[in-house]
Design an enzyme around this catalytic site. Structure first.
Site, PDB file in Angstrom:
ATOM      1  N   GLY A  15       0.867  -1.172  -0.082  1.00 22.38           N
ATOM      2  CA  GLY A  15      -0.093   0.186   0.171  1.00 22.38           C
ATOM      3  C   GLY A  15       0.914   1.159  -0.026  1.00 22.38           C
ATOM      4  N   THR A  27      -1.607  -2.464   8.075  1.00 20.65           N
ATOM      5  CA  THR A  27      -2.649  -3.026   7.273  1.00 20.65           C
ATOM      6  C   THR A  27      -2.357  -3.631   6.096  1.00 20.65           C
ATOM      7  OG1 THR A  27      -3.089  -0.772   6.138  1.00 20.65           O
ATOM      8  CG2 THR A  27      -4.413  -0.990   8.190  1.00 20.65           C
ATOM      9  N   ASN A  29      -2.779  -5.018   2.663  1.00 17.45           N
ATOM     10  CA  ASN A  29      -3.886  -4.574   1.419  1.00 17.45           C
ATOM     11  C   ASN A  29      -4.059  -5.710   0.303  1.00 17.45           C
ATOM     12  OD1 ASN A  29      -2.676  -2.050   2.654  1.00 17.45           O
ATOM     13  ND2 ASN A  29      -3.482  -1.004   0.947  1.00 17.45           N
ATOM     14  N   GLU A  79      -8.260  -3.063   3.374  1.00 21.15           N
ATOM     15  CA  GLU A  79      -6.750  -3.090   4.153  1.00 21.15           C
ATOM     16  C   GLU A  79      -7.403  -3.789   5.501  1.00 21.15           C
ATOM     17  OE1 GLU A  79      -5.267   0.595   4.810  1.00 21.15           O
ATOM     18  OE2 GLU A  79      -5.769   1.374   2.832  1.00 21.15           O
ATOM     19  N   ILE A  82      -4.650  -7.326  11.148  1.00 23.52           N
ATOM     20  CA  ILE A  82      -4.842  -8.669  12.064  1.00 23.52           C
ATOM     21  C   ILE A  82      -4.121  -8.403  13.531  1.00 23.52           C
ATOM     22  CG2 ILE A  82      -4.133 -10.884  12.009  1.00 23.52           C
ATOM     23  CD1 ILE A  82      -3.392 -10.745   9.250  1.00 23.52           C
ATOM     24  N   PHE A 109     -10.784  13.034   9.802  1.00 26.78           N
ATOM     25  CA  PHE A 109     -10.359  13.357  11.430  1.00 26.78           C
ATOM     26  C   PHE A 109      -9.557  14.656  11.197  1.00 26.78           C
ATOM     27  CE2 PHE A 109     -11.186   8.880  11.379  1.00 26.78           C
ATOM     28  CZ  PHE A 109     -12.136   8.666  12.573  1.00 26.78           C
TER      29      PHE A 109
HETATM   30  C1  LIG Z   1      -9.841  -0.403  11.777  1.00 30.73           C
HETATM   31  C2  LIG Z   1      -9.468   0.598  10.581  1.00 30.73           C
HETATM   32  C3  LIG Z   1     -10.365   1.909  10.883  1.00 30.73           C
HETATM   33  C4  LIG Z   1      -9.907   2.623   9.808  1.00 30.73           C
HETATM   34  N1  LIG Z   1     -10.626   3.895   9.703  1.00 30.73           N
HETATM   35  C5  LIG Z   1     -10.208   4.999   9.097  1.00 30.73           C
HETATM   36  C6  LIG Z   1     -11.211   6.146   8.757  1.00 30.73           C
HETATM   37  O1  LIG Z   1     -12.044   6.352   9.451  1.00 30.73           O
HETATM   38  N2  LIG Z   1     -10.821   7.029   8.179  1.00 30.73           N
HETATM   39  C7  LIG Z   1      -9.716   6.863   7.165  1.00 30.73           C
HETATM   40  O2  LIG Z   1      -9.223   8.032   6.457  1.00 30.73           O
HETATM   41  N3  LIG Z   1      -8.964   5.984   7.362  1.00 30.73           N
HETATM   42  C8  LIG Z   1      -9.146   4.904   8.113  1.00 30.73           C
HETATM   43  N4  LIG Z   1      -8.640   3.663   8.250  1.00 30.73           N
HETATM   44  C9  LIG Z   1      -7.385   3.453   7.047  1.00 30.73           C
HETATM   45  C10 LIG Z   1      -5.987   4.003   7.376  1.00 30.73           C
HETATM   46  O3  LIG Z   1      -5.925   5.574   7.228  1.00 30.73           O
HETATM   47  C11 LIG Z   1      -5.194   3.275   6.440  1.00 30.73           C
HETATM   48  O4  LIG Z   1      -5.059   1.884   6.980  1.00 30.73           O
HETATM   49  C12 LIG Z   1      -3.771   3.853   6.683  1.00 30.73           C
HETATM   50  O5  LIG Z   1      -3.849   4.976   5.522  1.00 30.73           O
HETATM   51  C13 LIG Z   1      -2.687   2.849   5.825  1.00 30.73           C
HETATM   52  O6  LIG Z   1      -2.884   2.631   4.742  1.00 30.73           O
HETATM   53  P1  LIG Z   1      -1.727   1.921   3.997  1.00 30.73           P
HETATM   54  O7  LIG Z   1      -1.624   0.521   4.421  1.00 30.73           O
HETATM   55  O8  LIG Z   1      -2.149   1.815   2.345  1.00 30.73           O
HETATM   56  O9  LIG Z   1      -0.475   2.817   4.075  1.00 30.73           O
HETATM   57  C14 LIG Z   1      -8.913   2.715   8.833  1.00 30.73           C
HETATM   58  C15 LIG Z   1      -8.157   1.498   8.987  1.00 30.73           C
HETATM   59  C16 LIG Z   1      -8.330   0.550   9.768  1.00 30.73           C
HETATM   60  C17 LIG Z   1      -7.580  -0.837   9.772  1.00 30.73           C
HETATM   61  N1  LIG Z   2      -0.715  -7.629  12.367  1.00 26.63           N
HETATM   62  C1  LIG Z   2      -0.543  -6.956  11.104  1.00 26.63           C
HETATM   63  N2  LIG Z   2      -1.605  -6.930  10.009  1.00 26.63           N
HETATM   64  C2  LIG Z   2      -1.412  -6.545   8.878  1.00 26.63           C
HETATM   65  N3  LIG Z   2      -0.323  -6.406   8.367  1.00 26.63           N
HETATM   66  C3  LIG Z   2       0.902  -6.567   9.263  1.00 26.63           C
HETATM   67  C4  LIG Z   2       0.748  -7.049  10.366  1.00 26.63           C
HETATM   68  N4  LIG Z   2       2.015  -7.290  10.969  1.00 26.63           N
HETATM   69  C5  LIG Z   2       2.658  -6.979  10.028  1.00 26.63           C
HETATM   70  N5  LIG Z   2       2.178  -6.796   9.053  1.00 26.63           N
HETATM   71  C6  LIG Z   2       2.719  -6.468   7.494  1.00 26.63           C
HETATM   72  O1  LIG Z   2       2.776  -5.059   7.331  1.00 26.63           O
HETATM   73  C7  LIG Z   2       2.202  -4.602   6.045  1.00 26.63           C
HETATM   74  C8  LIG Z   2       1.330  -3.509   6.144  1.00 26.63           C
HETATM   75  O2  LIG Z   2       2.120  -2.328   6.597  1.00 26.63           O
HETATM   76  P1  LIG Z   2       1.825  -0.855   6.020  1.00 26.63           P
HETATM   77  O3  LIG Z   2       2.648   0.109   6.808  1.00 26.63           O
HETATM   78  O4  LIG Z   2       0.494  -0.676   6.433  1.00 26.63           O
HETATM   79  O5  LIG Z   2       2.128  -0.799   4.482  1.00 26.63           O
HETATM   80  P2  LIG Z   2       1.346  -1.052   3.369  1.00 26.63           P
HETATM   81  O6  LIG Z   2       0.886   0.430   3.043  1.00 26.63           O
HETATM   82  O7  LIG Z   2       2.296  -1.550   2.275  1.00 26.63           O
HETATM   83  O8  LIG Z   2       0.176  -1.852   3.411  1.00 26.63           O
HETATM   84  C9  LIG Z   2       1.525  -5.980   5.556  1.00 26.63           C
HETATM   85  O9  LIG Z   2       0.938  -6.067   4.090  1.00 26.63           O
HETATM   86  C10 LIG Z   2       2.224  -7.128   6.192  1.00 26.63           C
HETATM   87  O10 LIG Z   2       3.132  -7.606   5.317  1.00 26.63           O
END
Ligand SMILES: Cc1cc2nc3c(=O)[nH]c(=O)nc-3n(C[C@H](O)[C@H](O)[C@H](O)COP(=O)(O)O)c2cc1C
Ligand SMILES: Nc1ncnc2c1ncn2[C@@H]1O[C@H](COP(=O)(O)OP(=O)(O)O)[C@@H](O)[C@H]1O
Length: 216
Positions: A15, A27, A29, A79, A82, A109
């Site tokens: 992501g 998270t 993706n 996304e 875990i 937010f």
């Molecule tokens: C449980 C949960 C709730 C979330 N709620 C919001 C939200 O309300 N608004 C928002 O903009 N992003 C929300 N997000 C998304 C996060 O902004 C997103 O996971 C973060 O930008 C990381 O993205 P990336 O893995 O692509 O880098 C949420 C993510 C999770 C896991």
């Molecule tokens: N508890 C977890 N839940 C989700 N992803 C995890 C967890 N622990 C490690 N990871 C790793 O972290 C990555 C996500 O990190 P993140 O910083 O959100 O990057 P990205 O934007 O590439 O998803 C996942 O793709 C996975 O490989």
């Protein structure tokens, strides 16, 4: 809610890398192809359910479906966080999830801290909900128990037909794996030794080699 429980399986892709770095909440993706395979009318928002990486243990999870209004993403993403501490990243692995419940819509937010607090509350809510019997039972769903650990990485979705047959399951009892696989990527489901399209099964010789890539 309509569509729940929703079963999905797909490869973990990169992501924006914000989850771990900015939020301290990684998270995983799904690919664009898997995101597009979700029902178009499934509401965007925050959900909870169960998740399993490869053939690993099944853990509680929280999931975000949508455009992340705080970051104003252009592309929709799905996304999964875990609720478990992993020793290392698992990009390229197959993530299997079952979404069992809905928490709230996505929000914008005023600050990063407010977003983090909201996600932490979501995690606590998910933990509570998933202990209820109606959600707990899905942790044991056959979807997570493809015998012999034959979930492979290519070409995106696969399962072991041989294993399913050996486990003595009748087609009707394969509902979760079958329907969820077909929901996830309806156009192509490759099974070791066979190819499934929807609920059809086409038998090919079982070999120890990689499953053939057949486009339907
Ligand atoms: C449980 C949960 C709730 C979330 N709620 C919001 C939200 O309300 N608004 C928002 O903009 N992003 C929300 N997000 C998304 C996060 O902004 C997103 O996971 C973060 O930008 C990381 O993205 P990336 O893995 O692509 O880098 C949420 C993510 C999770 C896991
Ligand atoms: N508890 C977890 N839940 C989700 N992803 C995890 C967890 N622990 C490690 N990871 C790793 O972290 C990555 C996500 O990190 P993140 O910083 O959100 O990057 P990205 O934007 O590439 O998803 C996942 O793709 C996975 O490989």
């Amino acid at each position: 809610m309509r569509h729940l429980p929703y079963f999905c399986r797909g490869e973990v892709v990169k992501g924006f890398g914000r989850g771990s770095k900015e939020l301290g909440i990684p998270t995983a993706n799904f690919s664009e192809q898997v995101v597009e395979s979700f029902p178009s009318d499934i509401p965007t928002g925050i959900y909870y359910g169960w998740a399993c990486v490869g053939n690993g243990d099944v853990h509680k999870m929280v999931l975000s479906i949508g455009w992340n209004p705080f970051y104003k993403n252009i592309k929709k993403s799905v996304e999964t966080h875990i609720i478990h501490t992993f020793k290392e990243d698992f990009y390229g692995e197959i993530l299997s999830i079952v979404i069992t419940g809905y928490i709230r819509p996505e929000k914008n937010f005023d600050s990063l801290d407010a977003l983090i607090s909201a996600i932490q509350e979501d995690i606590e809510e998910a933990k509570r909900q998933l202990d209820l019997p109606e959600h707990l039972k899905l942790k044991e769903d056959n979807f997570f128990h493809l015998p012999e650990g034959k979930i492979s990485k290519q070409p995106g979705l696969s399962a072991s037909l041989k294993s399913l047959q050996q486990s003595g399951q009748q087609p009707s009892s394969l509902y979760s794996g079958m329907s969820s696989l077909s929901k996830c990527q309806p156009q192509l489901i490759v099974v070791q030794g066979g190819v499934l399209k929807g609920k059809q099964t086409m038998h090919l010789p079982l070999t120890r080699q990689k499953p053939p890539l057949v486009r339907l």
